[in-house]
Design a protein around this motif. Structure first.
Motif, PDB file in Angstrom:
ATOM      1  N   MET A 137       1.006  -1.172   0.133  1.00  0.00           N
ATOM      2  CA  MET A 137      -0.047   0.090  -0.043  1.00  0.00           C
ATOM      3  C   MET A 137       0.790   1.305   0.039  1.00  0.00           C
ATOM      4  SD  MET A 137      -2.302   1.318   3.166  1.00  0.00           S
ATOM      5  CE  MET A 137      -3.100  -0.215   3.465  1.00  0.00           C
ATOM      6  N   ARG A 138       0.699   2.244  -1.027  1.00  0.00           N
ATOM      7  CA  ARG A 138       1.248   3.478  -1.120  1.00  0.00           C
ATOM      8  C   ARG A 138       0.618   4.595  -0.493  1.00  0.00           C
ATOM      9  NH1 ARG A 138       3.038   4.924  -5.979  1.00  0.00           N
ATOM     10  NH2 ARG A 138       4.791   6.240  -5.159  1.00  0.00           N
ATOM     11  N   VAL A 139       0.919   5.183   0.353  1.00  0.00           N
ATOM     12  CA  VAL A 139      -0.153   6.342   0.825  1.00  0.00           C
ATOM     13  C   VAL A 139       0.648   7.491   0.512  1.00  0.00           C
ATOM     14  CG1 VAL A 139      -1.136   7.293   2.823  1.00  0.00           C
ATOM     15  CG2 VAL A 139      -0.932   4.629   2.604  1.00  0.00           C
ATOM     16  N   SER A 159       0.714   3.078   9.968  1.00  0.00           N
ATOM     17  CA  SER A 159       2.068   1.810  10.039  1.00  0.00           C
ATOM     18  C   SER A 159       1.433   1.060  10.985  1.00  0.00           C
ATOM     19  CB  SER A 159       3.413   2.430  10.178  1.00  0.00           C
ATOM     20  OG  SER A 159       3.791   2.840   9.164  1.00  0.00           O
ATOM     21  N   ALA A 160       0.765   1.519  12.231  1.00  0.00           N
ATOM     22  CA  ALA A 160       0.552   0.618  13.119  1.00  0.00           C
ATOM     23  C   ALA A 160      -0.478  -0.335  12.874  1.00  0.00           C
ATOM     24  CB  ALA A 160      -0.232   1.547  14.366  1.00  0.00           C
ATOM     25  N   ALA A 161      -1.245  -0.061  11.710  1.00  0.00           N
ATOM     26  CA  ALA A 161      -2.152  -1.113  11.328  1.00  0.00           C
ATOM     27  C   ALA A 161      -1.658  -1.715   9.960  1.00  0.00           C
ATOM     28  CB  ALA A 161      -3.710  -0.369  11.021  1.00  0.00           C
ATOM     29  N   TYR A 162      -0.759  -0.971   9.231  1.00  0.00           N
ATOM     30  CA  TYR A 162      -0.356  -1.803   8.117  1.00  0.00           C
ATOM     31  C   TYR A 162       1.151  -1.496   8.005  1.00  0.00           C
ATOM     32  CZ  TYR A 162      -5.007  -1.966   6.593  1.00  0.00           C
ATOM     33  OH  TYR A 162      -6.553  -2.199   6.567  1.00  0.00           O
ATOM     34  N   PRO A 163       1.951  -2.393   8.812  1.00  0.00           N
ATOM     35  CA  PRO A 163       3.273  -2.146   8.606  1.00  0.00           C
ATOM     36  C   PRO A 163       4.121  -2.086   7.443  1.00  0.00           C
ATOM     37  CG  PRO A 163       2.733  -3.730  10.249  1.00  0.00           C
ATOM     38  CD  PRO A 163       1.472  -3.589   9.573  1.00  0.00           C
ATOM     39  N   GLU A 164       3.569  -2.798   6.454  1.00  0.00           N
ATOM     40  CA  GLU A 164       4.159  -2.789   5.029  1.00  0.00           C
ATOM     41  C   GLU A 164       3.868  -1.584   4.436  1.00  0.00           C
ATOM     42  OE1 GLU A 164      -0.005  -3.883   4.481  1.00  0.00           O
ATOM     43  OE2 GLU A 164       1.370  -4.284   5.964  1.00  0.00           O
ATOM     44  N   ALA A 165       3.104  -0.823   4.823  1.00  0.00           N
ATOM     45  CA  ALA A 165       2.725   0.755   4.116  1.00  0.00           C
ATOM     46  C   ALA A 165       3.935   1.561   3.680  1.00  0.00           C
ATOM     47  CB  ALA A 165       1.613   1.546   4.810  1.00  0.00           C
TER      48      ALA A 165
END
Length: 143
Positions: free
Chosen positions: A1-3, A32-38
């Motif tokens: 995921m790219r934010v 990042s807390a919910a999606y570390p790979e972001a």
């Protein structure tokens, strides 16, 4: 995921100063807390010396990031007050079908309610949303 991290930098300032950019870390930490790979696209952090650049380089940077806003998986906009640059980034993301999540008290502003997928009054409400199934569903749905 790219934010894409959009938000007020200079805003309506007429000097070379910038607004406090601490919100960028807070948004990054919440996602990042919910999606570390972001992964994050952050025009501010990636170009710290831009205020000393020539107008041509500044223009090139601005237009490059506007395009990039439409290529990410989501755009998070921090708008405690109006920001012309953030509005353009929001528009490009909206135009390209990228979900636009706005953290702002200006929910009644036409640009905000017209372009935002969701608007949040504060970072806490946004953080709770990022942890929700609704956010996950929006990220998984095709554009």
């Amino acid at each position: 995921m790219r934010v894409f991290l959009a938000g007020i930098i200079q805003g309506a300032r007429t000097d070379d100063g910038i607004h406090n950019q601490g919100y960028r870390k807070e948004i990054r930490d919440a996602v990042s807390a919910a999606y570390p790979e972001a992964q994050f696209v952050d025009p501010h952090e990636e170009n710290l010396g831009r205020l000393e650049w020539s107008r041509d380089l500044q223009r090139e940077m601005f237009l490059r990031y506007v395009t990039e806003a439409g290529r990410c998986d989501a755009l998070v906009a921090w708008l405690p007050e109006p920001s012309m640059g953030t509005s353009v980034e929001m528009y490009e993301a909206y135009r390209m079908g990228v979900p636009v999540f706005t953290i702002s008290p200006m929910e009644g502003t036409w640009a905000v309610f017209s372009l935002a997928t969701r608007t949040f009054p504060d970072l806490e409400a946004f953080s709770a949303f990022v942890r929700s199934s609704e956010f996950a569903e929006l990220m998984l749905s095709p554009r």
